[in-house]
Design a protein around this motif. Structure first.
Motif, short mmCIF file in Angstrom:
data_model
loop_
_atom_site.label_atom_id
_atom_site.label_comp_id
_atom_site.label_asym_id
_atom_site.label_seq_id
_atom_site.Cartn_x
_atom_site.Cartn_y
_atom_site.Cartn_z
N VAL A 120 -2.99 -1.78 10.50
CA VAL A 120 -3.48 -2.37 11.75
C VAL A 120 -4.95 -2.78 11.60
O VAL A 120 -5.34 -3.88 12.02
N LYS A 121 -5.77 -1.91 11.00
CA LYS A 121 -7.19 -2.21 10.83
C LYS A 121 -7.41 -3.40 9.91
O LYS A 121 -8.25 -4.27 10.18
N ILE A 122 -6.66 -3.44 8.82
CA ILE A 122 -6.81 -4.53 7.86
C ILE A 122 -6.37 -5.85 8.48
O ILE A 122 -7.03 -6.89 8.31
N CYS A 123 -5.29 -5.81 9.23
CA CYS A 123 -4.78 -7.02 9.87
C CYS A 123 -5.77 -7.55 10.91
O CYS A 123 -6.02 -8.76 11.00
N ALA A 124 -6.35 -6.62 11.69
CA ALA A 124 -7.29 -7.02 12.74
C ALA A 124 -8.58 -7.59 12.15
O ALA A 124 -9.14 -8.55 12.69
N LYS A 125 -9.05 -7.02 11.06
CA LYS A 125 -10.33 -7.43 10.49
C LYS A 125 -10.23 -8.64 9.58
O LYS A 125 -11.10 -9.52 9.58
N TYR A 126 -9.13 -8.71 8.79
CA TYR A 126 -9.05 -9.75 7.78
C TYR A 126 -7.90 -10.74 7.99
O TYR A 126 -7.79 -11.72 7.26
N GLY A 127 -7.03 -10.46 8.96
CA GLY A 127 -5.90 -11.34 9.19
C GLY A 127 -4.84 -11.23 8.11
O GLY A 127 -4.00 -12.13 7.94
N VAL A 128 -4.86 -10.14 7.38
CA VAL A 128 -3.88 -9.87 6.31
C VAL A 128 -3.03 -8.68 6.72
O VAL A 128 -3.57 -7.64 7.11
N GLU A 129 -1.71 -8.81 6.65
CA GLU A 129 -0.83 -7.70 7.02
C GLU A 129 -0.09 -7.20 5.78
O GLU A 129 0.92 -7.75 5.37
N PRO A 130 -0.61 -6.13 5.17
CA PRO A 130 0.02 -5.63 3.96
C PRO A 130 1.32 -4.90 4.24
O PRO A 130 1.55 -4.41 5.35
N LEU A 131 2.17 -4.83 3.23
CA LEU A 131 3.35 -3.97 3.30
C LEU A 131 2.89 -2.54 3.07
O LEU A 131 1.90 -2.29 2.37
N ILE A 132 3.58 -1.58 3.65
CA ILE A 132 3.25 -0.17 3.44
C ILE A 132 4.51 0.59 3.05
O ILE A 132 5.62 0.23 3.45
N TYR A 133 4.32 1.64 2.24
CA TYR A 133 5.47 2.42 1.79
C TYR A 133 5.00 3.86 1.56
O TYR A 133 4.05 4.10 0.81
N GLU A 134 5.68 4.79 2.19
CA GLU A 134 5.36 6.21 2.02
C GLU A 134 5.99 6.72 0.73
O GLU A 134 7.21 6.64 0.55
N LEU A 135 5.15 7.23 -0.17
CA LEU A 135 5.66 7.67 -1.47
C LEU A 135 4.94 8.93 -1.93
O LEU A 135 3.71 8.96 -2.02
N ASP A 136 5.72 9.95 -2.25
CA ASP A 136 5.21 11.17 -2.86
C ASP A 136 5.32 10.98 -4.38
O ASP A 136 6.41 11.02 -4.94
N LEU A 137 4.20 10.78 -5.03
CA LEU A 137 4.21 10.49 -6.47
C LEU A 137 4.69 11.66 -7.31
O LEU A 137 5.04 11.48 -8.48
N THR A 138 4.74 12.86 -6.74
CA THR A 138 5.21 14.01 -7.50
C THR A 138 6.73 14.10 -7.53
O THR A 138 7.30 14.90 -8.28
N LEU A 142 0.83 -1.20 0.00
CA LEU A 142 0.00 0.00 0.00
C LEU A 142 0.86 1.25 0.00
O LEU A 142 1.79 1.39 0.81
N LEU A 143 0.53 2.18 -0.90
CA LEU A 143 1.28 3.42 -1.03
C LEU A 143 0.43 4.62 -0.65
O LEU A 143 -0.78 4.65 -0.90
N GLY A 144 1.07 5.61 -0.05
CA GLY A 144 0.40 6.85 0.32
C GLY A 144 1.41 7.89 0.74
O GLY A 144 2.60 7.60 0.87
N ARG A 145 0.93 9.10 0.97
CA ARG A 145 1.83 10.21 1.32
C ARG A 145 2.09 10.31 2.82
O ARG A 145 2.99 11.04 3.24
#
Length: 261
Positions: free
Chosen positions: A43-61, A30-33
């Motif tokens: 945390v929410k996704i892991c708690a609800k679905y049992g899936v722990e996604p990778l996250i990465y902070e990225l400024d697309l500009t 998952l990407l976001g600023r």
């Protein structure tokens, strides 16, 4: 492991894609600023679905930041099965009120960043790769007072259609999604209400758009317009003179002004 990359993951539509994929137990990046918002989402996704996604902070500009993201993919051995370009900036004002910085920001987020990620993931694609580029019905024709947004969304649609043809036979599916209004933020909900009956009929929920878009790319559709009434608008206005459409749009959109969220 093969991942789905979602840009704008913390937004309304991006979040809907995340939930749809999490329900299927798919690995995600998952990407976001904002790294804090991404961490909360994980945390929410892991708690609800049992899936722990990778996250990465990225400024697309930021070109250098996008370069570092490519290095991250290589260093972590990430293989990409799907890219969903959702991130966008819906600045809405007359062009004379833009600053050079705001102009660069919107064009880079809405088009350059999406195209850049398409190029980046091609080098790390799985045997098959699906790409969803979220454009907009606003990109179907020029929109006074929404000129930059409609132009960048038109560019993203055109790019997606051309890219689909270029990468045909290489295990890549590319679908441009052209949604109408999606009731995510409060300002968008107010605009939908202000459009009366038509606004309510044409609006589609984030969950609906996400679910149907994933189905569309799996079928390798060139373009997908979510919602029956948005399809009606798209096809019924094709034959109208452009001058009529421009006058109608200018009258309506000149009354609304908003900056990037």
């Amino acid at each position: 492991m093969e991942y789905t990359i979602v840009t704008g993951a913390c937004g309304g539509l991006g979040g809907a894609f995340v939930q749809e994929l999490a329900e299927k137990g798919e690995p995600m990046l998952l990407l976001g600023r904002n790294i804090s918002r991404l961490a909360d989402l994980r945390v929410k996704i892991c708690a609800k679905y049992g899936v722990e996604p990778l996250i990465y902070e990225l400024d697309l500009t930021d070109e250098k930041a996008r370069g570092r993201f490519c290095e991250y993919l290589a260093e972590n051995g990430i293989t990409v099965k799907r890219l969903i370009n959702v991130a966008g900036a819906d600045v809405q004002k007359q062009f004379a009120d833009y600053t050079q910085e705001k102009l660069a920001f919107q064009t880079r987020v809405n088009f350059e960043g999406a195209a850049s990620l398409c190029l980046a993931v091609f080098a790390y694609k799985a045997k098959t790769l699906e790409i969803i580029n979220v454009s907009s019905v606003s990109g179907v024709y020029p929109m006074p007072y929404f000129a930059v947004y409609s132009a960048t969304k038109r560019a993203l649609w055109s790019f997606s259609v051309a890219l689909r043809e270029e990468w045909k036979g290489q295990g890549v599916k590319v679908t441009a999604v052209l949604p109408g209004a999606i009731p995510t933020r409060e300002d968008i909900k107010e605009q939908i209400q202000g459009q009366g009956l038509w606004g309510k009929m044409a609006a589609c929920s984030p969950a609906f758009v996400a679910k149907k878009s994933l189905k569309a790319v799996s079928k390798n559709k060139r373009t997908y317009i979510p919602g029956f009434w948005n399809k009606v608008m798209y096809f019924s206005t094709k034959l109208l003179p452009l001058s009529w459409k421009l006058k109608f749009i200018a009258k309506r959109w000149s009354k609304i002004e908003k900056d990037a969220f």
